[in-house]
Design an enzyme around this catalytic site. Structure first.
Site, PDB file in Angstrom:
ATOM      1  CG  ASP A 135      46.548  46.744  41.110  1.00  0.00           C
ATOM      2  OD1 ASP A 135      46.568  47.291  42.228  1.00  0.00           O
ATOM      3  OD2 ASP A 135      45.892  45.716  40.880  1.00  0.00           O
ATOM      4  CG  ASP A 166      36.504  39.363  36.541  1.00  0.00           C
ATOM      5  OD1 ASP A 166      37.332  39.377  37.480  1.00  0.00           O
ATOM      6  OD2 ASP A 166      36.468  40.258  35.658  1.00  0.00           O
ATOM      7  CG  HIS A 209      40.351  40.823  37.933  1.00  0.00           C
ATOM      8  ND1 HIS A 209      39.019  41.135  38.029  1.00  0.00           N
ATOM      9  CD2 HIS A 209      40.984  41.700  38.752  1.00  0.00           C
ATOM     10  CE1 HIS A 209      38.855  42.150  38.863  1.00  0.00           C
ATOM     11  NE2 HIS A 209      40.037  42.510  39.320  1.00  0.00           N
ATOM     12  CD  GLU A 254      39.865  43.646  34.499  1.00  0.00           C
ATOM     13  OE1 GLU A 254      39.413  42.634  35.054  1.00  0.00           O
ATOM     14  OE2 GLU A 254      39.545  44.801  34.843  1.00  0.00           O
TER      15      GLU A 254
END
Length: 260
Positions: free
Chosen positions: A72, A141, A143, A148
């Site tokens: 990314d 979380d 991801h 996400e």
């Protein structure tokens, strides 16, 4: 699926680096046969990168015939910004090894046409013959890359709006100032990583423990995108003891007893 549990962060980093090193060496890359590696950023892989640099400087590992694809990049952050993932990769890894810069692929978050940039990235991966080993990390979380919670589990490289939890977690890299943290990024998709022939996920620290629990002890769920890799034929989760705090005792015992 394998879960490899090491005592601490340093040992987990070393195990991961040795695994990558051995995979490259066993592949026997050459001028007409490149090993293709997917790579993450963030704090978790830093120890792994340091060990890989050490192996290279010791003469044990060459990246001359390795192609890399990063997961990314932030949108709108100048490439030379100290917190861009271009800067991260070059400062923490690439400039210390013998990789050809033309073989180190990172998404351009300043491209004039972001969708075209994402499509071209997928095309480059395809032209390279696909990813042999995709290394990733996760957020608290669950991801992976910037996929996400709620992301499609068959998603491809695309533009993604970052969740507030991710923005808050990344604020430490921007002097704690939320207004400086990018709110959008280009990211490979879950499907992009799933296409790799092998996937290794690095998970360390007690703050990632619930995410590891969701990744391996509960079902596949797009709210915890890392859980998708339960369905990959060759997934390795590499973690330290702290990351196992939410796992059942019998789960930990099983994987410690079945390390192959």
């Amino acid at each position: 699926m394998r879960l490899v549990i090491l005592d601490n962060y340093d040992l987990a980093s070393e195990w991961a680096a040795k695994y990558i090193c051995n995979r490259i060496i066993q592949f026997k890359p050459g001028q007409d046969r490149y090993f293709t590696l997917g790579l993450p950023t963030g704090s978790t892989p830093l120890g792994c990168y340091k060990k890989l640099i050490e192996y290279h400087k010791n003469g044990d590992l060459s990246f001359k015939y390795v192609k890399t694809f990063n997961m990314d990049e932030y949108v709108g952050l100048p490439r030379n910004h100290p917190e861009s993932y271009h800067s991260y990769m070059w400062n923490n890894f690439f400039k210390h090894i013998d990789i050809d810069p033309n073989n180190a692929h990172i998404l351009d978050g300043n491209a004039s046409d972001l969708q075209a940039e994402c499509d071209a990235f997928e095309k480059k991966i395809e032209e390279a013959g696909g990813i042999d080993l995709f290394v990733g990390g996760i957020g608290p979380d669950g991801h992976i890359a910037f996929n996400e919670p709620g992301s499609s589990l068959v998603s491809r490289t695309r533009l993604k709006t970052l969740a507030m939890d991710t923005i808050l977690a990344n604020a430490k890299y921007f002097d704690g100032d939320l207004s400086k943290v990018p709110t959008m990024a280009l990211t490979v998709g879950v499907g992009t990583v799933m296409d790799a022939r092998e996937v290794m996920i690095l998970i360390t620290g007690a703050h990632k423990a619930f995410a590891l629990y969701k990744a391996i002890e509960e079902g596949v769920n797009h709210m915890w995108t890392v859980s998708a890799f339960q369905q990959h034929p060759r997934t390795i989760f590499v973690c330290d003891e702290d990351a196992t705090l939410e796992l059942r005792v019998k789960t930990v015992k099983y994987f410690k007893a079945n390390i192959c």
